[in-house]
Design an enzyme around this catalytic site. Structure first.
Site, mmCIF file in Angstrom:
data_model
loop_
_atom_site.group_PDB
_atom_site.id
_atom_site.type_symbol
_atom_site.label_atom_id
_atom_site.label_comp_id
_atom_site.label_asym_id
_atom_site.label_seq_id
_atom_site.Cartn_x
_atom_site.Cartn_y
_atom_site.Cartn_z
ATOM 1 N N CYS A 141 35.948 22.335 69.511
ATOM 2 C CA CYS A 141 36.156 20.923 69.847
ATOM 3 C C CYS A 141 35.804 20.699 71.311
ATOM 4 O O CYS A 141 36.068 21.557 72.154
ATOM 5 C CB CYS A 141 37.616 20.541 69.609
ATOM 6 S SG CYS A 141 37.941 18.795 69.918
ATOM 7 N N GLU A 161 39.179 26.889 59.710
ATOM 8 C CA GLU A 161 40.420 27.124 58.981
ATOM 9 C C GLU A 161 40.932 25.868 58.284
ATOM 10 O O GLU A 161 40.711 24.750 58.739
ATOM 11 C CB GLU A 161 41.472 27.643 59.953
ATOM 12 C CG GLU A 161 41.143 29.052 60.364
ATOM 13 C CD GLU A 161 41.985 29.548 61.511
ATOM 14 O OE1 GLU A 161 42.190 30.751 61.588
ATOM 15 O OE2 GLU A 161 42.415 28.733 62.326
ATOM 16 N N CYS A 189 46.054 22.566 73.544
ATOM 17 C CA CYS A 189 45.444 22.940 72.269
ATOM 18 C C CYS A 189 44.494 24.120 72.435
ATOM 19 O O CYS A 189 43.580 24.086 73.266
ATOM 20 C CB CYS A 189 44.681 21.729 71.745
ATOM 21 S SG CYS A 189 43.617 22.125 70.377
HETATM 22 S S1 SF4 Z 1 43.989 18.381 70.036
HETATM 23 FE FE1 SF4 Z 1 42.479 20.093 70.008
HETATM 24 S S2 SF4 Z 1 41.155 19.738 68.212
HETATM 25 FE FE2 SF4 Z 1 42.319 17.842 68.621
HETATM 26 S S3 SF4 Z 1 40.942 16.644 69.932
HETATM 27 FE FE3 SF4 Z 1 42.260 17.795 71.311
HETATM 28 S S4 SF4 Z 1 41.136 19.691 71.778
HETATM 29 FE FE4 SF4 Z 1 40.206 18.756 69.952
#
Ligand code: SF4
Length: 360
Positions: free
Chosen positions: A119, A99, A126
């Protein structure tokens, strides 16, 4: 029709820096200047085939057609919020979804781009972190997010609207995909191509210290840090990376980051009720950020059913901000944009996890 197949034997020219494209062209026995010609075509609005590159000989265009391709992204879904924020879900050649979010602000536009599918960093607040890492994006997949949105914006505004800022705060940890990020930055900032100024680009990280050092040594882009806590115990609970690179190591890397004059590091701090939003946390933050050239974005958490965190009361957020401001820090409360289309921090992709470094 663009050839986007991941198994294509054709070389994707949008995945090459100008230097790499020059090597490719020279290997074909063509003069170097052809590479610059082609490179500038690749990033002009609405160009999707070699046949449109009218200053190349027809025979050369036909040859390119046989050995190379121009990838692009397919839109799976486009959603526009009442505040003008647009969320794009792009389907990649292997059906993975990523996205990008376009955030308008007066006459300016910021585009938030993804750098990975999923990730591996596992930050507790998150949604993307719950999905694990599926794969890194290629440089072309990063750059094509920008090309697609730029083309759409220009078409919609008769060429007047442009993307003013790029932020790597979408899905993924950009510094965990460093090589492709670096190549994408080369392509995005090349004045023969998309010609973004490095000072209009911000890369956000949860704290991969050696890569912060490398980024500072190799580029002049802005740095944003997902800090989110002012003590190691809390930060390690929220961001597992802190167990490898703790707050001291992270802030040391920030202090050593070669900041051009008048630029500051952006500190991102998501406020989670009862966890990191107390006056004591604000005072600890002041202490650890001492003498760091920075500004602080305070991001009241976006509640989602999938995660256990609560948004602090407004008064708590303002008190936190006030303490930082009293100590002389620029601290801005950032209300997420595009909340009703789930384009806000930690909410991208509805039920499917989304982004998180948070910008908007
Ligand atoms: S905030 Fe989300 S995308 Fe960013 S490093 Fe942490 S897990 Fe990964």
């Amino acid at each position: 029709m663009p050839d986007n197949s991941p198994n294509s034997p054709l070389t994707d020219l949008r995945n090459l820096t100008l230097k790499e494209l020059t090597d490719f062209i020279v290997e074909l026995g063509e003069p170097k200047f052809r590479a610059r010609q082609i490179f500038s075509w690749l990033y002009r609005p609405q160009i999707s085939s070699f046949s449109e590159m009218t200053n190349l000989a027809l025979t050369f265009r036909a040859r390119l057609q046989d050995i190379a391709r121009l990838s692009s992204l397919q839109v799976d879904k486009r959603q526009e919020a009442n505040d003008g924020t647009v969320k794009y879900a792009f389907k990649l050649a292997d059906n993975a979804l990523i996205e990008s979010v376009l955030i308008p602000d007066d006459n300016r536009h910021t585009l938030c781009v993804s750098s990975q599918v999923g990730c591996a960093m596992g930050c507790a607040f998150c949604l993307t972190g719950t999905m694990g890492l599926r794969r890194n994006l290629t440089a072309a997949e990063i750059v094509n997010q920008v090309i697609h949105v730029r083309n759409e914006l220009e078409a919609k505004t008769n060429g007047k609207g442009r993307i003013n800022n790029l932020v790597f705060m979408g899905m993924g940890e950009p510094l965990a995909n460093y090589d492709n990020l670096r190549r994408a930055l080369d392509i995005l900032t090349d004045d023969n191509g998309l010609d973004f100024s490095q000072r209009r680009i911000t890369v956000s990280t949860c704290g991969l210290v050696p890569k912060i050092e490398q980024l500072g040594a190799e580029t002049k882009v802005n740095l944003a840090i997902s800090l989110h806590a002012a003590d190691n115990e809390t930060r390690s609970r929220l961001l597992p990376i802190n167990q490898t690179y703790d707050i001291d190591a992270l802030l040391q890397a920030c202090r050593a980051y070669p900041l051009p004059k008048r630029r500051r590091i952006m500190i991102e701090y998501v406020l989670l009720a009862g966890i990191n939003d107390r006056p004591g946390d604000a005072r600890r933050l002041i202490k650890i950020l001492h003498k760091l050239r920075c500004k602080i974005n305070l991001l009241p958490c976006n509640e989602t059913e999938a995660l256990p965190f609560k948004r602090p009361e407004r008064a708590v957020v303002e008190k936190f901000q006030h303490i930082l401001q009293e100590a002389g820090y620029t601290a801005i409360i950032r209300e997420s944009r595009g909340a009703e289309i789930s384009a806000a921090c930690g909410q991208l992709a509805n039920k499917r996890p989304g982004n998180c470094h948070q910008t908007t």
